[in-house]
Motif scaffolding. Structure first.
Motif, short mmCIF file in Angstrom:
data_model
loop_
_atom_site.label_atom_id
_atom_site.label_comp_id
_atom_site.label_asym_id
_atom_site.label_seq_id
_atom_site.Cartn_x
_atom_site.Cartn_y
_atom_site.Cartn_z
N CYS A 28 27.61 5.79 12.47
CA CYS A 28 26.49 4.84 12.37
C CYS A 28 25.96 4.74 10.95
O CYS A 28 25.24 3.81 10.63
N GLY A 29 26.27 5.74 10.12
CA GLY A 29 25.87 5.67 8.71
C GLY A 29 24.72 6.61 8.35
O GLY A 29 24.47 6.85 7.18
N LEU A 30 24.02 7.16 9.35
CA LEU A 30 22.87 8.02 9.05
C LEU A 30 23.26 9.17 8.14
O LEU A 30 22.54 9.51 7.19
N CYS A 31 24.41 9.77 8.40
CA CYS A 31 24.81 10.97 7.64
C CYS A 31 25.33 10.62 6.25
O CYS A 31 25.63 11.51 5.46
N ASP A 32 25.43 9.32 5.95
CA ASP A 32 25.78 8.90 4.59
C ASP A 32 24.53 8.81 3.72
O ASP A 32 24.59 8.35 2.58
N THR A 33 23.39 9.22 4.27
CA THR A 33 22.12 9.13 3.53
C THR A 33 21.39 10.46 3.63
O THR A 33 21.75 11.32 4.44
N TYR A 34 20.28 10.59 2.86
CA TYR A 34 19.52 11.84 2.97
C TYR A 34 18.78 11.97 4.29
O TYR A 34 18.24 13.02 4.59
N TYR A 35 18.80 10.91 5.10
CA TYR A 35 18.20 11.03 6.44
C TYR A 35 19.05 11.91 7.36
O TYR A 35 18.68 12.15 8.50
N ILE A 36 20.17 12.38 6.84
CA ILE A 36 20.96 13.38 7.59
C ILE A 36 20.07 14.59 7.94
O ILE A 36 20.34 15.31 8.90
N HIS A 37 19.02 14.75 7.17
CA HIS A 37 18.03 15.80 7.45
C HIS A 37 17.61 15.78 8.93
O HIS A 37 17.32 16.82 9.52
#
Ligand code: FAD
Length: 397
Positions: A28-37
């Motif tokens: 989905c792309g979430l883990c490609d950003t710092y929102y992986i937190h």
């Protein structure tokens, strides 16, 4: 002293790193950003939380005793619609692109998260934040592959935008809703499409090669309400293949494991959903979930022909029979598949009953898949509404 949001200390994963949801990752792309937190809480495949997020988004969760809500989620209205002047090259008539363009033109939002394709490959997704109508139009038509739409989330915070529209499918929207409060937006609008049976880019190639007469020239395809897959080719020609003629044995492993464990076919957490499966052939199906969704639909009402939703036929027998047939990978000879297609089109389920047919077939299949492959996840991962839907059928062990 300015404080740093906790997520800003996190670091996006490298594209080659193994994802927290492992093989169930839907990219989905979430883990490609710092929102992986927030991934452990936000990921639709690690922490299914549709009920709680329905309450957060729509101020209530769906009424399980109301059949339409049980199937289609929280809503205040459902209609069938089509654009009086369809957008050339859109997936259906372009209602999604038109709403997004109106929202931008009228200043309701400063940007639109949507997905274009790369120059080299018309089906390779390339998420963008569109800021012009041309950029939205360039994202029209489905990229029928897993798409990292949320990979642009970091750019939103950096851009300083405060009003945003996100277009996406269920797994993307579930993760988005879980981190919504962290995005620092004044207003977030969510325009969803239903989604089922998605594939990786490699899986898509297998599907096209086993199903179409000319895999390399396909520009668009859809599993339609007449029980056929409709392909459109570069030269404008079309091709149809009956569902019952699909090479189930070869296609069994094509769908992404995330999609085989998904029960959010109808995009429960979007404000407005635009699909086709609850509408008569050739029409789109619109589900208005809340006041924000109504505000979005109102912007384009004068560009649409509309009619009330309808429902006809009885799906139950067809669903029950399809369960063991799919399980055993039965493929009919093409003449029998065509005949069956004609018969079922004449007497089969239509409108909302067709949508329920599709939901029942996919939920029963996915329930079995989770039970066999991830038994430890079954209780928490399958939402209550899906357990009730599946409970109507007899399943093999
Ligand atoms: P358009 O104006 O052509 O716009 C399409 C929009 O979809 C674009 O804005 C683009 O950003 C977005 N998009 C394209 N590909 C993706 C993607 N991979 N992930 C996230 N966003 C994307 N509807 C049903 O009723 N039943 C189904 O079973 C069903 N399955 C679907 C499966 C997939 C993978 C997708 C992407 C959509 C599916 N839909 C389904 C929705 C339907 O096919 C149409 O997308 C919808 O009706 C909108 O049509 P339109 O002409 O208004 O869209």
């Amino acid at each position: 002293m300015t404080s740093v949001s906790p997520h800003k200390k996190a670091k996006a994963l490298k594209s080659t790193s193994r994802r927290p949801a492992k093989e169930l990752c839907s990219e989905c792309g979430l883990c490609d950003t710092y929102y992986i937190h927030y991934v452990k809480e936000a990921c639709a495949f690690i922490n299914q939380q549709i009920g709680g997020l329905e309450e957060q988004t729509h101020k209530r969760s769906r009424d399980l005793d109301n059949e339409n809500e049980l199937y289609f989620g929280v809503h205040q209205d459902m209609i069938a619609a089509r654009k009086q002047q369809p957008i050339e090259g859109a997936q259906w008539t372009g209602i999604v692109s038109t709403i997004a363009i109106e929202m931008l033109n009228r200043g309701l939002v400063e940007g639109v998260v949507c997905v274009q394709n790369t120059k080299e490959d018309r089906f390779q997704p390339m998420p963008v934040i569109a800021r012009t109508p041309e950029e939205i139009l360039a994202a029209r038509v489905n990229k029928p592959t897993l798409s990292p739409n949320l990979s642009v989330l970091e750019q939103i915070e950096k851009s300083g935008m405060t009003r945003l529209l996100v277009i996406g499918v269920g797994c993307q929207i579930q993760a988005l809703r879980a981190v919504e409060k962290e995005l620092g937006l004044e207003k977030l609008y969510v325009l969803g499409t239903p989604c089922v049976d998605n594939v990786t880019r490699a899986g898509l190639q297998t599907f096209l090669e086993t199903t179409s007469r000319s895999p390399d020239t396909v520009v668009h395809y859809e599993f339609m309400q007449d029980f056929r897959v409709h392909f459109k080719h570069e030269d404008g020609s079309s091709e149809t293949v009956p569902f019952f003629g699909l090479k189930t044995n070869k296609l069994k492993d094509v769908f992404a494991p995330s999609c085989m464990t998904c029960f959010d076919y109808v995009n429960s957490l979007a404000d407005l959903v635009v699909g086709y499966m609850g509408a008569p052939f050739g029409w789109q199906w619109i589900v208005v979930r809340n006041d924000t969704g109504k505000e979005m639909l109102d912007l384009v009402q004068d560009q649409l022909d509309t009619q009330p939703v309808m429902s006809q036929g009885n799906r139950k027998e067809a669903v029950q029979q399809s369960i063991p047939a799919y399980d055993k990978g039965v493929t009919l000879p093409m003449w029998a598949a065509k005949l069956m297609g004609v018969v079922i089109e004449k007497i089969g389920p239509k409108g909302l009953e067709y949508a329920r047919f599709s939901i029942d077939s996919h939920f029963t299949r996915n329930y079995l898949y989770v039970k066999r492959n991830y038994p430890e996840k079954l209780a928490a991962h399958v939402p209550e509404f899906a357990k009730r839907i599946v409970g109507q059928y007899k399943l093999p062990e």
